[in-house]
Design an enzyme around this catalytic site. Sequence first.
Site, PDB file in Angstrom:
ATOM      1  N   ARG A  92      15.056  17.886  33.226  1.00 41.54           N
ATOM      2  CA  ARG A  92      14.376  16.622  32.946  1.00 41.54           C
ATOM      3  C   ARG A  92      15.408  15.503  32.864  1.00 41.54           C
ATOM      4  NH1 ARG A  92      10.589  18.770  27.916  1.00 41.54           N
ATOM      5  NH2 ARG A  92       9.273  20.209  29.123  1.00 41.54           N
ATOM      6  N   ASP A 106      16.734  11.685  32.331  1.00 40.34           N
ATOM      7  CA  ASP A 106      16.340  10.591  31.449  1.00 40.34           C
ATOM      8  C   ASP A 106      15.958   9.338  32.231  1.00 40.34           C
ATOM      9  OD1 ASP A 106      16.804  12.076  29.154  1.00 40.34           O
ATOM     10  OD2 ASP A 106      18.846  11.332  28.887  1.00 40.34           O
ATOM     11  N   ARG A 119      26.713  12.011  30.103  1.00 48.45           N
ATOM     12  CA  ARG A 119      26.970  10.606  29.804  1.00 48.45           C
ATOM     13  C   ARG A 119      27.925  10.453  28.623  1.00 48.45           C
ATOM     14  NH1 ARG A 119      21.249   8.274  28.936  1.00 48.45           N
ATOM     15  NH2 ARG A 119      22.476   6.447  28.305  1.00 48.45           N
TER      16      ARG A 119
END
Length: 258
Positions: A50, A52, A202
């Site tokens: 999934r 973001d 990230r």
Amino acid sequence: MPRYAFKVDYNGAPFAGWQRQADQPSVQGAIEAALAKLEPETHTIAAAGRTDAGVHAWGQVAHVDLQRDWQPFRLSEALNYHLKPLPVAIVDCAQVSDEWHARFSAFERRYVFRLVTRRAPVTHDAGLVWHVRHDLDLAAMKAGAAQLLGRHDFTTFRSSICQANSPVRTLDALDITAHAYAQGTEFRFAVRARSFLHNQVRSFVGTLERVGAGSWTPDDVGAALRAQNRAACGPVCPPHGLYLESVGYQNDPFNHAA
């Protein structure tokens, strides 16, 4: 019910992420709406991961069970017709066994993060790269990245809202390369693991950017990892430079030459 696997390419900018949401656009919702145009019932697709809001993909993988026995090429063409004008494309399609699962059959995920350094704003790649105006030290970032490889408790580098049962993961690769870019440099962070924690990539890139800028030393990355404390992480970089590059399978349904 025949099962079909899709390889999906998308620009994440208009979406609130991959996962279907009741009141916001999502990539999953767009594909399920396109499927409903072909077979008018409710469809639920499962994905390898999934992504973001704002994160892109070159090789997301999903699967769905359908009523009709479709020729895979015609299915992908029909879906792409109904996905227009959204920035989502089915770039490959294959029929798979009932046991094959986009998420659980995968043995690795590969992400790429694109970071551009130059004084001038980026134009053609706006929204597709993280732009910083200062130079970065490639050797220092590589030294910091090396401390993250292997099996660790990555509590420092996962979101506080991460729902994974354990923060322990094995990072197989974190390679950083520099590429020519008009009046600047593009740095690409290629990351590979079986699975990732929420915001892990990230968090890595945002921390390593601080190393490249000279605010952190490479050893500070190892110290942050050992702290096992989210507060020890560097800044989390923006989502729009991140791409799900590919998903690995032992029996790759898209290896048409096999």
